[in-house]
Design a protein around this motif. Sequence first.
Motif, short mmCIF file in Angstrom:
data_model
loop_
_atom_site.label_atom_id
_atom_site.label_comp_id
_atom_site.label_asym_id
_atom_site.label_seq_id
_atom_site.Cartn_x
_atom_site.Cartn_y
_atom_site.Cartn_z
N GLU A 193 0.82 -1.21 0.00
CA GLU A 193 0.00 0.00 0.00
C GLU A 193 0.86 1.26 0.00
O GLU A 193 0.51 2.27 -0.62
N ALA A 194 1.99 1.21 0.68
CA ALA A 194 2.88 2.37 0.75
C ALA A 194 3.55 2.66 -0.59
O ALA A 194 4.07 3.77 -0.81
N LEU A 195 3.55 1.70 -1.50
CA LEU A 195 4.11 1.93 -2.82
C LEU A 195 3.36 3.01 -3.58
O LEU A 195 3.92 3.67 -4.44
N ASP A 196 2.10 3.20 -3.25
CA ASP A 196 1.29 4.22 -3.91
C ASP A 196 1.92 5.60 -3.71
O ASP A 196 2.07 6.38 -4.66
N ASP A 197 2.33 5.89 -2.49
CA ASP A 197 2.96 7.17 -2.18
C ASP A 197 4.29 7.30 -2.91
O ASP A 197 4.59 8.35 -3.50
N LEU A 198 5.09 6.25 -2.89
CA LEU A 198 6.38 6.28 -3.58
C LEU A 198 6.18 6.46 -5.09
O LEU A 198 6.88 7.26 -5.72
N ASP A 199 5.23 5.75 -5.64
CA ASP A 199 4.91 5.85 -7.07
C ASP A 199 4.57 7.30 -7.45
O ASP A 199 5.08 7.84 -8.44
N LYS A 200 3.75 7.94 -6.65
CA LYS A 200 3.36 9.33 -6.92
C LYS A 200 4.55 10.28 -6.83
O LYS A 200 4.71 11.17 -7.66
N LYS A 201 5.40 10.07 -5.82
CA LYS A 201 6.58 10.93 -5.66
C LYS A 201 7.53 10.79 -6.85
O LYS A 201 8.00 11.78 -7.40
N ILE A 202 7.80 9.55 -7.22
CA ILE A 202 8.74 9.29 -8.31
C ILE A 202 8.20 9.84 -9.63
O ILE A 202 8.96 10.40 -10.43
N SER A 203 6.91 9.71 -9.84
CA SER A 203 6.33 10.19 -11.11
C SER A 203 6.44 11.70 -11.26
O SER A 203 6.43 12.22 -12.38
N LYS A 204 6.60 12.42 -10.16
CA LYS A 204 6.73 13.88 -10.20
C LYS A 204 8.20 14.32 -10.29
O LYS A 204 8.48 15.51 -10.26
N MET A 205 9.11 13.37 -10.40
CA MET A 205 10.54 13.70 -10.33
C MET A 205 11.28 13.55 -11.66
O MET A 205 12.50 13.40 -11.68
N ALA A 206 10.58 13.65 -12.76
CA ALA A 206 11.20 13.47 -14.07
C ALA A 206 12.38 14.42 -14.29
O ALA A 206 13.36 14.07 -14.93
N ASP A 207 12.30 15.62 -13.74
CA ASP A 207 13.36 16.60 -13.95
C ASP A 207 14.38 16.62 -12.81
O ASP A 207 15.26 17.47 -12.77
N LYS A 208 14.29 15.68 -11.90
CA LYS A 208 15.20 15.61 -10.76
C LYS A 208 16.37 14.68 -11.06
O LYS A 208 16.30 13.84 -11.94
N SER A 209 17.43 14.82 -10.29
CA SER A 209 18.62 13.99 -10.49
C SER A 209 18.40 12.57 -9.96
O SER A 209 17.51 12.33 -9.14
N ASN A 210 19.26 11.66 -10.40
CA ASN A 210 19.21 10.29 -9.88
C ASN A 210 19.49 10.28 -8.39
O ASN A 210 18.94 9.47 -7.66
N GLN A 211 20.35 11.17 -7.95
CA GLN A 211 20.65 11.25 -6.51
C GLN A 211 19.38 11.60 -5.73
O GLN A 211 19.10 11.00 -4.70
N GLU A 212 18.61 12.56 -6.22
CA GLU A 212 17.37 12.96 -5.53
C GLU A 212 16.37 11.80 -5.52
O GLU A 212 15.69 11.57 -4.51
N VAL A 213 16.28 11.08 -6.62
CA VAL A 213 15.37 9.93 -6.69
C VAL A 213 15.84 8.84 -5.73
O VAL A 213 15.03 8.25 -5.01
N ALA A 214 17.14 8.58 -5.70
CA ALA A 214 17.67 7.56 -4.79
C ALA A 214 17.39 7.93 -3.34
O ALA A 214 17.09 7.05 -2.52
N VAL A 215 17.47 9.21 -3.00
CA VAL A 215 17.19 9.65 -1.64
C VAL A 215 15.72 9.39 -1.29
O VAL A 215 15.40 8.92 -0.19
N VAL A 216 14.82 9.67 -2.22
CA VAL A 216 13.39 9.43 -1.99
C VAL A 216 13.14 7.94 -1.76
O VAL A 216 12.41 7.55 -0.84
N ILE A 217 13.75 7.11 -2.58
CA ILE A 217 13.59 5.66 -2.41
C ILE A 217 14.18 5.21 -1.07
O ILE A 217 13.58 4.44 -0.34
N SER A 218 15.36 5.71 -0.76
CA SER A 218 16.03 5.37 0.49
C SER A 218 15.19 5.78 1.70
O SER A 218 15.04 5.01 2.65
N ASP A 219 14.62 6.99 1.65
CA ASP A 219 13.76 7.45 2.75
C ASP A 219 12.54 6.54 2.88
O ASP A 219 12.13 6.20 3.99
N TRP A 220 11.96 6.14 1.76
CA TRP A 220 10.80 5.25 1.78
C TRP A 220 11.21 3.90 2.39
O TRP A 220 10.48 3.33 3.21
#
Length: 115
Positions: free
Chosen positions: A36-63
């Motif tokens: 169920e928590a993947l829904d939140d991660l999915d939404k965050k990642i989908s909004k990060m197209a213009d962000k760096s891989n480092q920023e995406v990795a941090v979001v995944i790591s925090d999740w």
Amino acid sequence: MTNEEVVMTKDEKFINGFLQVFENKPELFELWNAVEALDDLDKKISKMADKSNQEVAVVISDWCKKYPKITDEIRNLVKDRKLKPEATKKEGQEPKLSNRYPQLPENLKKRIPNS
């Protein structure tokens, strides 16, 4: 280095590790009540197209902090072998999480060289 070897950054390796666990071991997400928590991660990642891989990795790591066993599995993949982008769906395997969250792997695959 051969032409087939892909050099990935630490962030790309982590993203690829998460993606491989997501696609190949969906039972871990079910086991640790993380589906169920993947829904939140999915939404965050989908909004990060213009962000760096480092920023995406941090979001995944925090999740992942809420799911240490999933984090352990990702770290084991990253540390135990050289991760290479590869087709992760196996013949006859039902991509349960990919069906439910199709944008998540699509958005992550874009961040991994040659995937």
